[in-house]
Design a protein around this motif. Sequence first.
Motif, PDB file in Angstrom:
ATOM      1  N   ARG A  23     -16.467  -5.215  -5.630  1.00  0.00           N
ATOM      2  CA  ARG A  23     -14.893  -5.525  -5.552  1.00  0.00           C
ATOM      3  C   ARG A  23     -14.818  -6.415  -4.610  1.00  0.00           C
ATOM      4  O   ARG A  23     -15.242  -6.409  -3.478  1.00  0.00           O
ATOM      5  N   TRP A  79      -6.610  -3.191   9.775  1.00  0.00           N
ATOM      6  CA  TRP A  79      -7.433  -2.104   9.193  1.00  0.00           C
ATOM      7  C   TRP A  79      -8.728  -1.692  10.016  1.00  0.00           C
ATOM      8  O   TRP A  79      -8.871  -2.679  10.587  1.00  0.00           O
ATOM      9  N   GLN A 117     -14.474  -3.047   8.309  1.00  0.00           N
ATOM     10  CA  GLN A 117     -14.654  -3.127   6.769  1.00  0.00           C
ATOM     11  C   GLN A 117     -16.167  -2.725   6.600  1.00  0.00           C
ATOM     12  O   GLN A 117     -17.050  -3.439   7.100  1.00  0.00           O
ATOM     13  N   THR A 154     -14.813  -2.152   2.468  1.00  0.00           N
ATOM     14  CA  THR A 154     -13.468  -2.101   2.745  1.00  0.00           C
ATOM     15  C   THR A 154     -13.693  -1.135   3.738  1.00  0.00           C
ATOM     16  O   THR A 154     -14.409  -0.613   4.267  1.00  0.00           O
ATOM     17  N   SER A 155     -12.306  -0.553   4.328  1.00  0.00           N
ATOM     18  CA  SER A 155     -12.386   0.395   5.458  1.00  0.00           C
ATOM     19  C   SER A 155     -12.586   1.864   5.311  1.00  0.00           C
ATOM     20  O   SER A 155     -12.359   2.015   4.016  1.00  0.00           O
ATOM     21  N   PHE A 161      -6.201  -2.430  -4.668  1.00  0.00           N
ATOM     22  CA  PHE A 161      -6.689  -1.072  -4.034  1.00  0.00           C
ATOM     23  C   PHE A 161      -6.261   0.255  -5.125  1.00  0.00           C
ATOM     24  O   PHE A 161      -7.123   1.029  -5.088  1.00  0.00           O
ATOM     25  N   TYR A 191       0.868  -1.256   0.070  1.00  0.00           N
ATOM     26  CA  TYR A 191      -0.094  -0.061   0.112  1.00  0.00           C
ATOM     27  C   TYR A 191       0.781   1.180   0.177  1.00  0.00           C
ATOM     28  O   TYR A 191       1.874   1.184   0.415  1.00  0.00           O
ATOM     29  N   PRO A 195      -9.603  -6.885   9.069  1.00  0.00           N
ATOM     30  CA  PRO A 195      -8.359  -7.675   8.521  1.00  0.00           C
ATOM     31  C   PRO A 195      -7.006  -6.840   8.951  1.00  0.00           C
ATOM     32  O   PRO A 195      -7.311  -5.812   9.316  1.00  0.00           O
ATOM     33  N   TYR A 216     -11.053  -8.569  -2.755  1.00  0.00           N
ATOM     34  CA  TYR A 216      -9.586  -8.412  -2.736  1.00  0.00           C
ATOM     35  C   TYR A 216      -9.081  -9.618  -2.179  1.00  0.00           C
ATOM     36  O   TYR A 216      -7.871  -9.786  -1.658  1.00  0.00           O
ATOM     37  N   THR A 240      -9.510   3.351   3.690  1.00  0.00           N
ATOM     38  CA  THR A 240      -9.245   2.950   2.246  1.00  0.00           C
ATOM     39  C   THR A 240      -9.827   3.939   1.516  1.00  0.00           C
ATOM     40  O   THR A 240      -9.581   4.669   0.286  1.00  0.00           O
ATOM     41  N   PHE A 282      -1.356  -8.352   2.696  1.00  0.00           N
ATOM     42  CA  PHE A 282      -2.608  -8.480   3.273  1.00  0.00           C
ATOM     43  C   PHE A 282      -2.898  -9.764   3.302  1.00  0.00           C
ATOM     44  O   PHE A 282      -3.112 -10.471   2.461  1.00  0.00           O
TER      45      PHE A 282
HETATM   46  N1  PCA Z   1      -8.176  -1.632   2.648  1.00  0.00           N
HETATM   47  C1  PCA Z   1      -7.334  -2.522   1.975  1.00  0.00           C
HETATM   48  C2  PCA Z   1      -7.576  -3.902   2.570  1.00  0.00           C
HETATM   49  C3  PCA Z   1      -8.335  -3.700   3.558  1.00  0.00           C
HETATM   50  C4  PCA Z   1      -8.646  -2.202   3.663  1.00  0.00           C
HETATM   51  O1  PCA Z   1      -9.223  -1.880   4.598  1.00  0.00           O
HETATM   52  C5  PCA Z   1      -8.061  -2.635   0.391  1.00  0.00           C
HETATM   53  O2  PCA Z   1      -9.133  -2.220   0.332  1.00  0.00           O
HETATM   54  O3  PCA Z   1      -7.195  -3.174  -0.333  1.00  0.00           O
END
Ligand code: PCA
Length: 328
Positions: free
Chosen positions: A169, A146, A149, A208-209, A191, A36, A233, A171, A212, A92
Amino acid sequence: MKSVTKKAALMLASVLSLGTATGSYAETRWEMPTPYGDGTHQTQVARGFAEEVSEKSGGKLTINVHSGGSLIKHPEIHRAVKTRQVQIGEVFIGRLGNINPIYKLDNIPFLATDFDSAEKLYQASKPALSKALAKENLILLYTSPWPAQDLYSNKAVNSLADLSGLKMRSYSPTTSRLADLMGTTPVNIPFSDVAQAFTTNAIDAMVTSPSTGVNSQSWDYISNFTTIHAWIPKNMVFANKKMFDRLDADTQQVILTAAANAEKNGWALGRKLAVEHTDTLADNGMTVTAPSAQLETELRAIGDTMIGEWLDEAGASGQAVFDNYKAL
Ligand code: PCA
């Protein structure tokens, strides 16, 4: 520099520096690819870890962080550390789900949805996680979570019917399964491509978070944020065991101490950013809502299905982790 050339140059530099005696000791350099970008707390934690190692080892070991997949792309980092192309890396965890079910546990929805539970799940699963890595000649150094989610969509989602047929999406293998069970079509998007994938309609929704979302300015491309808090996660940082064993005992201890500090830092940041970044999404005009009772019930039922599937797949050792977690 093209990434292959850059990689070769770095590896050569690493080899040369091994043999260069500065003062009374040989100086070692480790290359650390991370997936990231610099804006994420994960990379900040990794940089803090690397700085502490360089400083506390008195320069004996330098760790160079290469963020955002700049040295090695996310899907290749795990193998690169295994094959000693690099000495250390970050991934991840859930991405590795097809290698060992213990990695899948990291993305199971509605098992551990708040930070206290997520910490317990980590403690309960840590021996199995370390063992899985040890089988691959890797040593676990630290994990960093993170925020929980949540669901991003372009309309209010009161029940799963509102998501039916949308492109979601994914991942990791587990999130692809989740997308199926939600009645959506999973589309694997890293991402770095999320914003573009939304604007080109390659995806319609994601889980996701809030971080993100903030890191990719999600208010520019999506309107609704539903705080389903599905799971927490983690990223993990691991080193090649052979490379670790080559270091002297003092340097090894410096790494382990810096890793423990990074883990503390990462978990504290995860907790803090969960709140701050949700506020940032709202401040920038996204509609932030708690899930309806119906959506919550529907999602929890999917969680139960997925926990059952995971236990079937993970067998006795999975059951033991699960029982440890329940006992904490
Ligand atoms: N962000 C990363 C992994 C988990 C998160 O919150 C993503 O979306 O790729």
